[in-house]
Design an enzyme around this catalytic site. Structure first.
Site, PDB file in Angstrom:
ATOM      1  N   ASN A  35       0.847  -1.168   0.000  1.00  0.00           N
ATOM      2  CA  ASN A  35       0.000   0.000   0.000  1.00  0.00           C
ATOM      3  C   ASN A  35       0.897   1.236   0.000  1.00  0.00           C
ATOM      4  O   ASN A  35       1.730   1.400   0.888  1.00  0.00           O
ATOM      5  CB  ASN A  35      -0.914  -0.025   1.230  1.00  0.00           C
ATOM      6  CG  ASN A  35      -1.932   1.071   1.210  1.00  0.00           C
ATOM      7  OD1 ASN A  35      -1.584   2.242   1.107  1.00  0.00           O
ATOM      8  ND2 ASN A  35      -3.199   0.707   1.327  1.00  0.00           N
ATOM      9  N   HIS A  46      -3.290   0.669  -3.474  1.00  0.00           N
ATOM     10  CA  HIS A  46      -3.401  -0.348  -2.429  1.00  0.00           C
ATOM     11  C   HIS A  46      -2.363  -1.424  -2.711  1.00  0.00           C
ATOM     12  O   HIS A  46      -1.787  -1.481  -3.803  1.00  0.00           O
ATOM     13  CB  HIS A  46      -4.802  -0.952  -2.423  1.00  0.00           C
ATOM     14  CG  HIS A  46      -5.846  -0.009  -1.909  1.00  0.00           C
ATOM     15  ND1 HIS A  46      -7.077  -0.437  -1.480  1.00  0.00           N
ATOM     16  CD2 HIS A  46      -5.844   1.337  -1.743  1.00  0.00           C
ATOM     17  CE1 HIS A  46      -7.787   0.602  -1.075  1.00  0.00           C
ATOM     18  NE2 HIS A  46      -7.073   1.686  -1.222  1.00  0.00           N
ATOM     19  N   GLU A  48      -2.526  -4.662  -3.315  1.00  0.00           N
ATOM     20  CA  GLU A  48      -2.828  -5.543  -4.435  1.00  0.00           C
ATOM     21  C   GLU A  48      -2.656  -4.796  -5.762  1.00  0.00           C
ATOM     22  O   GLU A  48      -2.100  -5.341  -6.720  1.00  0.00           O
ATOM     23  CB  GLU A  48      -4.271  -6.073  -4.331  1.00  0.00           C
ATOM     24  CG  GLU A  48      -4.535  -6.876  -3.081  1.00  0.00           C
ATOM     25  CD  GLU A  48      -4.951  -6.046  -1.866  1.00  0.00           C
ATOM     26  OE1 GLU A  48      -5.354  -6.656  -0.863  1.00  0.00           O
ATOM     27  OE2 GLU A  48      -4.876  -4.789  -1.920  1.00  0.00           O
ATOM     28  N   CYS A  73     -10.025  -4.863  -0.383  1.00  0.00           N
ATOM     29  CA  CYS A  73     -11.201  -4.005  -0.432  1.00  0.00           C
ATOM     30  C   CYS A  73     -11.974  -4.325  -1.718  1.00  0.00           C
ATOM     31  O   CYS A  73     -11.520  -5.107  -2.555  1.00  0.00           O
ATOM     32  CB  CYS A  73     -10.786  -2.537  -0.408  1.00  0.00           C
ATOM     33  SG  CYS A  73      -9.999  -1.995  -1.946  1.00  0.00           S
ATOM     34  N   CYS A  76      -9.954  -3.534  -5.019  1.00  0.00           N
ATOM     35  CA  CYS A  76      -8.967  -4.558  -5.342  1.00  0.00           C
ATOM     36  C   CYS A  76      -9.648  -5.875  -5.703  1.00  0.00           C
ATOM     37  O   CYS A  76      -9.212  -6.571  -6.627  1.00  0.00           O
ATOM     38  CB  CYS A  76      -7.999  -4.733  -4.178  1.00  0.00           C
ATOM     39  SG  CYS A  76      -7.018  -3.241  -3.875  1.00  0.00           S
ATOM     40  N   ASP A 136      -8.072   5.377   4.744  1.00  0.00           N
ATOM     41  CA  ASP A 136      -7.804   4.306   3.791  1.00  0.00           C
ATOM     42  C   ASP A 136      -9.077   3.534   3.449  1.00  0.00           C
ATOM     43  O   ASP A 136      -9.276   3.146   2.306  1.00  0.00           O
ATOM     44  CB  ASP A 136      -6.734   3.349   4.341  1.00  0.00           C
ATOM     45  CG  ASP A 136      -6.212   2.414   3.274  1.00  0.00           C
ATOM     46  OD1 ASP A 136      -5.725   2.917   2.231  1.00  0.00           O
ATOM     47  OD2 ASP A 136      -6.278   1.186   3.458  1.00  0.00           O
TER      48      ASP A 136
END
Length: 139
Positions: A35, A46, A48, A73, A76, A136
């Protein structure tokens, strides 16, 4: 998973959010990421997304596995579904676990390791940086 944990720790040392991710194919690292929302002032970076960005163009993702220290999330998770990544291995989903059903409903195998190290890393971060964590996750 250790490489993803290493990425998360590096991100935290840089003043960012401790979430790391690694894309694997045939047991080999394709790309690593963490991240970088804080470090690069980029809301989309992020862990990923950073790993996928670092992977560059791939002919296919259907033969890859994505390792991530925290349940992805929805942004992602949507990218995982879009790229047809068949399997996601998650360090922990206690502190954030929203997208599991979404991923599974799109045929993604989700493996939760529930690693104490990942749980502790996020618990400590959320305790120490609640404002940054809420930013975030858009709370």
């Amino acid at each position: 998973m250790q490489a993803a944990i290493d990425e998360a720790r590096q991100g935290r040392q840089e003043g960012g959010i401790p979430i790391g991710s690694v894309l694997m194919r045939d047991g080999k690292v394709v790309a690593r990421g963490r991240n970088k929302r804080v470090q690069e002032n980029n809301p989309i970076k992020h862990g990923e997304m950073d790993a996928l960005f670092n992977a560059g163009r791939q002919r296919t993702y259907r033969d890859t596995v994505l390792y991530t220290t925290l349940m992805p999330c929805y942004m992602c998770a949507g990218t995982i579904v879009q790229f047809k990544i068949p399997k996601v291995v998650v360090g922990e989903d206690r502190t954030f676990g929203e997208s599991r059903e979404f991923l599974e409903s799109h045929g993604v195998e989700v493996v939760i390791l529930d690693l104490p190290e990942c749980v502790q890393m996020m618990t400590d971060f959320i305790r120490d940086e609640p404002t940054l964590w809420n930013e975030d996750i858009m709370e």
